[in-house]
Enzyme design. Structure first.
Site, short mmCIF file in Angstrom:
data_model
loop_
_atom_site.label_atom_id
_atom_site.label_comp_id
_atom_site.label_asym_id
_atom_site.label_seq_id
_atom_site.Cartn_x
_atom_site.Cartn_y
_atom_site.Cartn_z
N TRP A 146 4.00 -4.98 -3.10
CA TRP A 146 4.82 -4.67 -1.91
C TRP A 146 4.03 -3.84 -0.91
CZ3 TRP A 146 8.40 -0.10 -1.12
CH2 TRP A 146 7.94 1.04 -1.80
N ASP A 147 2.89 -3.28 -1.36
CA ASP A 147 2.03 -2.49 -0.49
C ASP A 147 1.77 -3.22 0.83
OD1 ASP A 147 1.79 -1.85 -3.23
OD2 ASP A 147 -0.14 -0.89 -2.92
N GLU A 189 8.81 4.97 -9.48
CA GLU A 189 8.54 4.29 -10.76
C GLU A 189 8.57 5.23 -11.96
OE1 GLU A 189 4.92 2.34 -9.75
OE2 GLU A 189 5.93 0.78 -8.60
N LYS A 242 7.89 9.91 -8.59
CA LYS A 242 6.49 9.56 -8.41
C LYS A 242 6.12 9.52 -6.93
CE LYS A 242 3.24 5.72 -9.24
NZ LYS A 242 3.08 4.40 -9.86
N GLN A 243 7.00 8.91 -6.13
CA GLN A 243 6.68 8.66 -4.74
C GLN A 243 7.98 8.51 -3.94
OE1 GLN A 243 4.53 4.96 -4.87
NE2 GLN A 243 6.17 3.90 -5.90
#
Length: 781
Positions: A353-354, A496, A610-611
């Site tokens: 998806w980046d 994640e 995580k993000q």
């Protein structure tokens, strides 16, 4: 140690350099200074070999499985950069104790890598070395190298062995049959190899020109061995003399469009002819053509200037533009961008998806033709997406979390890092249940369409992607009796560190957006374009699908802000989990240190992310939430986010700027730039952080310049860092290039084609067809 201040004159803020050499820290410069052109990527290992080096040459789209139980990956192709250099029989080793004036530098402007130093032999003789190389943007098949050796204070004997070395692998996995080897006219080296599973032919051709003070050397010694073809050049070099070696290599594969359908013999002849033509030009002429291509295709197309008190800000932006170019297979719509680009083996060359969330916006707003190609790759990937949906019991198109060749479907590995509690490998669930990528692709299609008005793309590709992804979501929903709504259960969101969660807010909102989009375009096509509608209806049974879409839109659960504190639950249970002191991990010098203390299963019970998860939802679907909600959630979730993914910092930087925390926004911008350019000499060992590279551009343009597209309309709310005096860049909007200049108190936009433009700046709508000047008020602006 990395250096960023070596550029002078026309090359100021264009040079990324390494000022000393360490055999224990090879990966940083190998990746950061990697070369490429989108067709192939060459990791910048030194010419002389060292233990621990990683020599990678990847050709985009040439995926192969080394074994049926291994994942498909880009194979590491034959190495053409290694040279065995000996002075008086002693092998070159640039150890600091024997080396002076060491500099390795990547010139971003001309995309040439140079390295120079003075080496002292064990006998005390001083020899100067200068290495140069580039991967051509003018001729995508060319790798060019140059070496000059000067005897400074004594006579020496020089020996150089060079050629094509196919004794390479992907971390031990062998992808090629040994193949054929030959040397034509004692000069032109040829190696032909075929991948073991995908049956792709690789054709390598190399030629050398060796001379001493301009006089060509005698014929070299020839060697052919297992997976190796080599030539050895030897010469006595008197004090003051210079030995020069040029090496030109071409790489072609049977996957190349211009070779499609040709017999192998015809392909190799064409490739050999290409090399002969390059040899006739030589290194310097090819470099000139290459540098002109960079100026024409990159720097003129992506003009960007930052007048900052910190020179690093501009260099980092140029570094991002450089890598956005070398990582992107703009030549072929059958190929996507890998999570590490073409700079390392990390993530096997797979696309995530980046691309859609972090990289594609750059191309959508800067080079729509390339954006179109990358989205066409996703259209071609519908075959694999439908295969994945069907195998999981769903309808429509379920995009793979990790994609390789478009028809491959899911290629994510199943096992990953060690569990610190059990000592076993951790199961990787992303390929099974991180499903938001399906809506991410649909969102990217919509964003491209809104910015370009490319109706032809939508009719040929875009509508079908949006409709088939909506069919997946309609079949994916589960009815929740307690809520009397549909839920999306057992997923992984962008965070994640939380697996097997129900109703991840980002996933639910994006699925809802995907469904709404499908209904909107379904109704539009029925009313306005019956031919396209009938074609897609026959293929996808849209009438039946639309019934399910409408029901899902009305009843899909969307987590709402809580009345007490305005917090939006990241998922059904996140806000019920225990809170721990994360200071140690927030202050970490490298990522993922929390796994030294906790397993992934344990992290599932802690409020730690995580993000960016909710934050990217607030950024991309910003109109669905009030500023008060954004502020409350930002201050709650940011302290719990470790930014253990390079994807995270750009989103938080943009939101911090939106919410007027400009100092934090700039701090996060610096951190994003330093993921690859910073002092951590191990951060880039596996390859470049491509999503972060795209994120750097987004922080500048979407963040500091405040460029957004809301419901198809352009908006620009600039908020520059305090120490930036001026920001200049260009964007493409509705087929026209807009040049933007933002100063301390003035915004100037020039429409180059003098076509009408309407946009909003701080709540005021402006229309113009040539030049717009807006005085920026003080205060929040």
């Amino acid at each position: 140690m990395m250096k960023y201040d070596l550029g002078e004159g026309d090359f100021k803020n264009w040079i990324v350099a390494e000022a000393d050499f360490s055999r224990n820290l090879l990966g940083k410069a190998e990746a950061v200074m990697s070369l490429g052109n989108g067709y192939m990527g060459l990791r910048s290992a030194t010419e002389e070999p060292y233990v621990g080096e990683v020599r990678n040459l990847f050709v985009a789209g040439t995926f192969n499985q080394s074994d049926r139980i291994e994942v498909s990956e880009l194979p590491n192709a034959a190495d053409v950069t290694r040279l065995d250099i000996r002075v008086d029989g002693e092998r070159l080793d640039a150890a600091p104790s024997r080396t002076a004036n060491y500099v390795r530098a990547l010139n971003l402007k001309e995309a040439e890598l140079t390295r120079s130093f003075i080496w002292t032999t064990s006998a005390g003789k001083e020899v100067a070395f200068t290495f140069k190389r580039f991967v051509s943007l003018d001729n995508l098949h060319v790798i060019a190298m140059s070496l000059e050796i000067e005897a400074l204070d004594a006579d020496v004997q020089i020996s150089i062995e060079s050629g094509i070395n196919a004794q390479v692998a992907n971390s031990g996995s062998q992808h090629f049959y040994e193949g054929e080897k030959r040397i034509y006219d004692k000069k032109y080296i040829e190696m032909i190899q075929k991948t073991v599973e995908s049956q792709i032919d690789f054709m390598f051709h190399t030629v050398h020109h060796a001379s001493l003070d301009g006089v060509e050397l005698e014929e070299p010694f020839m060697r052919i061995d297992r997976r190796v073809v080599m030539l050895t050049f030897k010469s006595a070099v008197a004090k003051g003399q210079k030995l020069s070696l040029e090496k030109l290599t071409t790489v072609h594969t049977s996957r190349d469009k211009d070779l499609a359908g040709m017999e192998l013999q015809d392909m190799r002849q064409q490739a050999l002819s290409s090399l002969r033509a390059c040899a006739a030009k030589g290194y310097d002429a090819l470099l000139l053509e290459h540098a002109r291509a960079w100026e024409r295709k990159v720097w003129e197309v992506y003009p960007l200037h930052i007048d900052s008190e910190n020179d690093f800000d501009l260099l980092a932006a140029r570094f991002a533009l450089y890598h956005l170019t070398v990582m992107t297979p703009a030549h072929d719509e059958r190929m996507g961008i890998a999570a590490k680009g073409l700079s390392g083996e990390g993530y096997h060359g797979h696309s995530f998806w980046d691309t859609e969330m972090f990289i594609l916006p750059f191309f959508t707003y800067s080079n729509p033709q390339i954006a179109r190609s990358l989205l066409t790759y996703r259209y071609l990937g519908l075959e694999g997406a439908r295969k994945k949906a069907k195998s999981n019991g769903y309808e429509g198109a379920m995009y793979p979390w990790e994609a390789a060749w478009p028809s491959d479907g899911e290629v994510a590995p199943e096992w990953g890092r060690v569990d610190v509690v059990t000592g076993k490998q951790t199961k990787i669930w992303t390929g099974f249940i991180e499903q938001h990528i399906t809506a991410d692709v649909a969102f990217a299609v919509w964003q491209y369409y809104m910015a370009t008005d490319d109706q032809a793309f939508m009719e040929e590709f875009g509508y079908e992607i949006i409709f088939d992804t909506a069919k997946f979501w309609a079949s994916r929903l589960e009815w929740d009796d307690s809520r009397q709504q549909y839920s999306i259960n057992d997923v992984i969101g962008p965070d994640e560190y939380k697996e097997h969660v129900d109703n991840n807010a980002f996933t639910n909102y994006f699925a809802h957006f995907n469904l709404e989009l499908a209904v909107t375009y379904y109704q539009q096509l029925r009313e306005r374009d019956t031919a396209v509608y009938q074609k897609l209806n026959a293929k996808l049974q849209l009438e039946q699908a639309a019934i399910a879409w409408n029901e899902a839109i009305d009843k899909l659960y969307l987590p709402q802000p809580r009345d007490t504190d305005l917090l939006v639950p990241q998922d059904d249970t996140y806000l019920t989990k225990r809170i721990i002191d994360l200071t140690k991990y927030k202050n970490q010098t490298h990522v993922n240190t929390i796994f030294e203390d906790y397993s992934l299963e344990q992290l599932s019970d802690i409020q730690v992310s995580k993000q960016a998860d909710l934050m990217i939802l607030f950024y991309l679907l910003e109109d669905k939430f009030s500023e008060e909600v954004k502020i409350a959630n930002y201050h709650y979730y940011e302290p719990k986010t470790l930014h253990d993914s390079s994807l995270s910092l750009s989103t938080h930087a943009i939101l911090a700027n939106d919410l007027n925390d400009r100092s934090l926004a700039y701090q996060l911008y610096q951190q994003a730039c330093e993921i690859d350019l910073g002092p951590d000499m191990k951060s880039s060992d596996l390859g470049m952080h491509t999503a972060s590279i795209g994120g750097i551009w987004q922080i500048i343009v979407m963040g500091f310049a405040g460029v957004r597209m809301i419901h198809g309309k352009l908006r620009m709310n600039p908020k520059l860092p305090a120490h930036w005096n001026k920001l200049e860049f260009s964007i493409s909007w509705k087929g026209q290039r807009l040049e933007v200049a933002i100063g301390k108190d003035k915004l100037v936009i020039t429409a180059l084609d003098q076509l009408p433009v309407t946009l909003e700046v701080y709540g005021t709508e402006y229309s113009f067809d040539h030049v717009l000047t807006v005085n920026l008020a003080s205060g929040d602006n």
